[in-house]
Design a protein around this motif. Structure first.
Motif, PDB file in Angstrom:
ATOM      1  N   LEU A 252      16.032  14.015  -5.705  1.00 16.73           N
ATOM      2  CA  LEU A 252      14.762  14.362  -5.586  1.00 16.73           C
ATOM      3  C   LEU A 252      13.761  13.108  -5.260  1.00 16.73           C
ATOM      4  N   CYS A 253      12.824  13.438  -4.272  1.00 13.87           N
ATOM      5  CA  CYS A 253      11.971  12.323  -3.807  1.00 13.87           C
ATOM      6  C   CYS A 253      11.119  11.807  -5.209  1.00 13.87           C
ATOM      7  N   PRO A 254      11.176  10.683  -5.478  1.00 17.20           N
ATOM      8  CA  PRO A 254      10.406  10.282  -6.680  1.00 17.20           C
ATOM      9  C   PRO A 254       8.898  10.469  -6.699  1.00 17.20           C
ATOM     10  N   THR A 255       8.321  10.610  -5.371  1.00 20.43           N
ATOM     11  CA  THR A 255       6.906  10.688  -5.593  1.00 20.43           C
ATOM     12  C   THR A 255       6.486  12.324  -4.986  1.00 20.43           C
ATOM     13  N   ARG A 256       5.237  12.617  -5.113  1.00 22.30           N
ATOM     14  CA  ARG A 256       5.004  13.953  -4.816  1.00 22.30           C
ATOM     15  C   ARG A 256       4.043  13.546  -3.618  1.00 22.30           C
ATOM     16  N   THR A 257       4.753  13.946  -2.236  1.00 19.33           N
ATOM     17  CA  THR A 257       4.132  13.726  -1.019  1.00 19.33           C
ATOM     18  C   THR A 257       4.379  14.856   0.055  1.00 19.33           C
ATOM     19  N   PRO A 258       3.645  14.942   0.800  1.00 16.88           N
ATOM     20  CA  PRO A 258       4.069  16.073   1.891  1.00 16.88           C
ATOM     21  C   PRO A 258       4.936  15.240   2.916  1.00 16.88           C
ATOM     22  N   ASN A 259       5.038  13.920   2.904  1.00 17.08           N
ATOM     23  CA  ASN A 259       5.994  13.318   3.833  1.00 17.08           C
ATOM     24  C   ASN A 259       7.231  12.371   2.966  1.00 17.08           C
ATOM     25  N   PRO A 260       7.784  13.286   2.482  1.00 10.93           N
ATOM     26  CA  PRO A 260       8.943  12.375   1.689  1.00 10.93           C
ATOM     27  C   PRO A 260      10.052  11.686   2.473  1.00 10.93           C
ATOM     28  N   LEU A 261      10.612  10.496   1.881  1.00 10.57           N
ATOM     29  CA  LEU A 261      11.524   9.921   2.339  1.00 10.57           C
ATOM     30  C   LEU A 261      12.747   9.758   1.447  1.00 10.57           C
ATOM     31  N   TRP A 262      14.095   9.871   2.284  1.00 10.35           N
ATOM     32  CA  TRP A 262      15.249   9.861   1.374  1.00 10.35           C
ATOM     33  C   TRP A 262      16.263   8.720   1.830  1.00 10.35           C
ATOM     34  N   ASN A 263      16.545   8.984   3.082  1.00 10.07           N
ATOM     35  CA  ASN A 263      17.435   8.125   3.796  1.00 10.07           C
ATOM     36  C   ASN A 263      18.792   7.993   3.116  1.00 10.07           C
ATOM     37  N   GLU A 264      19.488   9.239   2.989  1.00 10.67           N
ATOM     38  CA  GLU A 264      20.720   9.630   2.366  1.00 10.67           C
ATOM     39  C   GLU A 264      21.755  10.173   3.091  1.00 10.67           C
ATOM     40  N   ASP A 265      22.957   9.726   2.781  1.00  7.82           N
ATOM     41  CA  ASP A 265      24.125  10.080   3.564  1.00  7.82           C
ATOM     42  C   ASP A 265      24.629  11.560   2.770  1.00  7.82           C
ATOM     43  N   LEU A 266      25.006  12.584   3.427  1.00  4.90           N
ATOM     44  CA  LEU A 266      25.856  13.642   2.865  1.00  4.90           C
ATOM     45  C   LEU A 266      26.965  14.098   3.903  1.00  4.90           C
ATOM     46  N   MET A 267      28.152  14.124   2.939  1.00  7.70           N
ATOM     47  CA  MET A 267      29.452  14.191   3.951  1.00  7.70           C
ATOM     48  C   MET A 267      30.123  15.709   3.714  1.00  7.70           C
ATOM     49  N   PHE A 268      30.397  15.999   4.836  1.00  7.06           N
ATOM     50  CA  PHE A 268      31.240  17.307   4.750  1.00  7.06           C
ATOM     51  C   PHE A 268      32.365  17.138   5.878  1.00  7.06           C
ATOM     52  N   VAL A 269      33.107  18.324   5.581  1.00  2.79           N
ATOM     53  CA  VAL A 269      34.418  18.598   6.562  1.00  2.79           C
ATOM     54  C   VAL A 269      34.471  19.554   7.139  1.00  2.79           C
TER      55      VAL A 269
END
Length: 796
Positions: A252-269
């Protein structure tokens, strides 16, 4: 149990040498001649040659109609002694085409005649037939590869007496061959004579190819202009990504903003060809129990680039669709009013062996992308000969007789093979040979034996079997290729062991012939120093939790894809071959791994005991010899390293005569299988989540807490010793660190002005001093180290 019985049972679990007659020459024609040995051993030289009588039924023409029904519903019955094989029948067809082959084992033929009957399915009485063709066994020709297939011929049908030709002809080909014949895999076999009709297709030997797997790396970077339905406050959002049944979420984006930032990897097969899309959903966290979807995007996996090396992947912006308006095509008002977009970096990465990465049973090191494949370094040939002493797996309703319909599955790399099913036999003989290309010798081939529970619905499982709805496990064998000598044929009988809630059970033995042929010795030597995985896997490593999740999803995908083949390789077979439950909690496995660790330190413990005996002068001669060796090394310090390496060389040469002569097999003692408590086994085979009563679960929970408490104490003690080393210079204890720093300064000066030989001699003499000069109290360094602080004081 007596000591002799226990010894016999232990020997029964061991590997046994066998001496099968491999590469036997084929009989030639009706005479007792022989084909040349070069041709006989050109293909199937790791199996015993089995003779079969082949009858190919191609088609018929001009069959007369039934005088009662005025139609003809023909089928062909091939009879050799007590064995009968039938083709499918056609409705009202005078010129049918069957194109079916029947194979009768020569060892079981008790007749000198081959009878081929053309029958009408509606003919009464049932022993009547349209016509027949009879062959003398001594006139049947013999053929073998590389001869071309025998050409079928038209034969006029004869009546019961064999004197008068009746209307109609049938096209047949009859010959004698072996299992090397190209007709063998697709033929009906007398080994499974009880299976007729469409069931024949489910018992044939088949080769399956596992789907090519790709990692789908989704790097969710940021989003812009995200709007919530409640305009009074900005959204606090997260992204949910889905590929098939795999669902992952960003934080969850730590701040309330219309322009959230994550930069997180999600891995699938994902498996190729891709049947699923990447579905992204942007969700707003309204309350702790309520989320609202503010935007979605569906992306096909084919649109993303495939990263074959560690190069960077370009990111892209994608416009989101407002949730609920995706079906309104052509409505531009919503598109103009909804300008949210998401920034992604998505690529497909080659899954090198996602099925094996979190285990030690690696069976393939080839990348998914074919353009990265290299030349094979060897050839693995496996002859699946037979099984002996199989236990009954089911009971038939008809006569109450126990039976087993066994087949064998072998898996290496992407290639799976399945032998034909031999029905009603506790000693089935397959004699089928298969070949794999080897790209890395440090890989494992897995072979499993199963009972086919899908042939007849009238079968009921016995107490040995696992049920009539799934193929029962009979046993499994793993063989690491690096433990095999190159170009040597191993012929052994492997015990088939299965651990059940009632304890360890031997289900029979599997006889194999294995040969690992080297194509490039230099390449094999090079691979031993080469990284197991490509550079990309080390630059972007996966976490342990990611590996577990990816492996589980990959097994599910492979099981589904192989289950869609015809005949299917069923889910329970794939899961057993891939050790799907190897990561589940088991007290037995925990004990086994604990004693594996203990055995690793057995050499160190033995060495420390020996040094203690030398130090205590229990054997004065040995201690004096150690003194002499010690002073030699002090006088000639340049001999220390050569002496160590020479000692290891001599140990290696000495151990050569005790080298393993057989491939590895399931070790019951190592697995702690023979000494497992019944309640521990019951817990191991319990479902997840548990299906046991509350009292049983409470008892097991208390036991687990006790075991975990001991593990926790050992891990804490190891951590404490490491933290004490760290505390020497961390100034957590100012006085202790001051003393150690001053000691380091004095030691540096003393070592600088004192010759190294003198210091080594003093230390060695002090260490080897006689017990009368020793004190039973702990030494000063030991006392000092034990008084150092650790972070255990800060633990709650």
């Amino acid at each position: 149990m007596s000591s002799q019985a226990a010894s016999n049972q232990k020997d029964d679990y061991n590997l046994k040498d066998t001496k099968p007659e491999l590469g036997e020459r084929w009989p030639h024609g009706g005479q007792r001649g022989w084909i040349s040995s070069e041709r006989a051993t050109s293909t199937y030289d790791l199996v015993e040659q089995m003779l079969y009588l082949y009858v190919r039924v191609v088609k018929a023409k001009d069959l007369p109609p039934n005088p009662v029904t005025s139609s003809c519903d023909p089928y062909v019955e091939v009879k050799v002694g007590n064995y009968k094989g039938k083709t499918r029948h056609f409705e009202n067809k005078a010129n049918p085409e069957w194109k079916q082959v029947f194979a009768f084992s020569k060892d079981k033929i008790q007749s000198s005649m081959v009878e081929v009957y053309v029958r009408d399915n509606k003919m009464v009485p049932r022993d009547e037939y349209i016509g027949k063709v009879v062959f003398d066994m001594h006139e049947v020709p013999t053929r073998g590869p590389p001869d071309s297939p025998l050409a079928p011929q038209w034969y006029r049908l004869e009546d019961k007496k064999g004197e008068t030709k009746v209307r109609g002809e049938v096209m047949l080909a009859v010959w004698m061959g072996t299992q090397a014949d190209e007709a063998f895999p697709e033929s009906w076999h007398s080994d499974s004579s009880s299976v007729q009709g469409e069931g024949v297709y489910t018992i044939r030997s088949k080769v399956y190819v596992s789907p090519k797997l790709w990692y789908v790396r989704v790097n969710v970077i940021e989003a812009q202009d995200v709007e919530s339905r409640d305009k009074s406050q900005p959204p606090q959002v997260f992204v949910k990504a889905q590929v098939g049944n795999q669902v992952l979420k960003t934080k969850l984006c730590p701040t309330r903003t219309p322009n959230p930032l994550w930069n997180e990897d999600l891995m699938f097969v994902a498996a190729e060809p891709f049947e699923e899309d990447l579905v992204l959903t942007v969700n707003n966290k309204v309350t702790s129990a309520k989320d609202e979807v503010v935007g979605t995007k569906t992306l096909p996996l084919n649109m993303f680039e495939r990263r074959l090396d560690h190069r960077a992947v370009h990111s892209r912006w994608f416009n989101l669709e407002r949730f609920g308006f995706g079906a309104l095509e052509g409505d531009k008002r919503h598109e103009l009013k909804f300008s949210s977009r998401i920034h992604l970096r998505v690529c497909l990465e080659g899954a090198y062996h996602v099925l094996d990465e979190s285990t030690m049973y690696i069976s393939d090191t080839r990348p998914t992308a074919r353009q990265l494949w290299k030349q094979p370094i060897g050839i693995l040939e496996v002859g699946i000969l037979s099984a002996q002493g199989l236990l009954p797996m089911k009971t038939k309703d008809k006569d109450g007789k126990d039976g087993t319909d066994a087949y064998c599955v072998a898996k290496y790399g992407l290639k799976w093979v399945r032998t034909r099913t031999i029905t009603d036999s506790f000693n089935p003989k397959w004699n089928e040979q298969y070949t794999w290309e080897v790209y890395d010798p440090c890989t494992v081939i897995t072979l499993g034996v199963f009972d086919n529970c899908h042939l007849r619905s009238s079968e009921k499982p016995t107490t040995t079997g696992s049920g009539g709805k799934t193929d029962s496990r009979i046993g499994k064998v793993r063989i690491r290729l690096s433990t095999l000598e190159m170009d040597r044929i191993y012929t052994n009988s492997y015990p088939l062991l299965v651990l059940k809630p009632g304890g360890l059970k031997k289900m029979g033995e599997l006889q194999l012939a294995i040969r690992f042929t080297c194509l490039s010795l230099a390449h094999i030597i090079y691979l031993y120093g080469h990284p197991l995985l490509p550079k990309m896997h080390y630059l972007h490593p996966f976490t342990v939790s990611q590996l577990d999740s990816l492996r589980y999803q990959a097994m599910h995908i492979v099981a589904v894809r192989l289950g869609r083949a015809e005949p299917p390789l069923r889910k329970e077979v794939v899961e057993y071959m891939l050790d799907v439950d190897s990561h589940m909690w088991s007290l037995r496995r925990s004990k086994a791994n604990f004693f594996r660790i203990v055995s690793l330190f057995s050499g160190v413990i033995s060495m420390s005991k020996w040094l203690g005996e030398v130090q205590q002068w229990k054997n004065p001669v040995t201690t004096i010899l150690v003194h002499i060796l010690f002073f030699i090394l002090i006088c000639y310090p340049e001999l220390i390293l050569p002496t160590i390496f020479l000692y290891m060389f001599l140990i290696g040469v000495w151990n050569f005569r005790n080298r393993p002569r057989h491939p590895s097999h399931m070790d019951t003692k190592l697995s702690w299988a023979e000494a497992a408590h019944p309640d521990e086994l019951d817990e191991e085979f319990d479902s997840f989540p548990t299906s046991k009563l509350q009292d049983v679960v409470r008892m097991r929970y208390d036991r687990l807490r006790s075991v975990a408490g001991r593990i926790q104490t050992v891990v804490g003690d190891i951590a404490t010793q490491g933290e004490r080393f760290h505390a020497l210079l961390s100034w957590r204890d100012p006085r202790a660190t001051s003393l150690f720093v001053i000691f380091c300064l004095i030691a540096a000066v003393a070592l600088y002005i004192t010759p190294f030989k003198m210091i080594a001699a003093v230390v060695g003499i002090f260490f080897l001093r006689h017990p009368r000069f020793r004190s039973k109290l702990p030494s000063v360094p030991n006392n000092f180290f034990r008084r150092l602080p650790s972070r255990a004081d800060s633990m709650l």
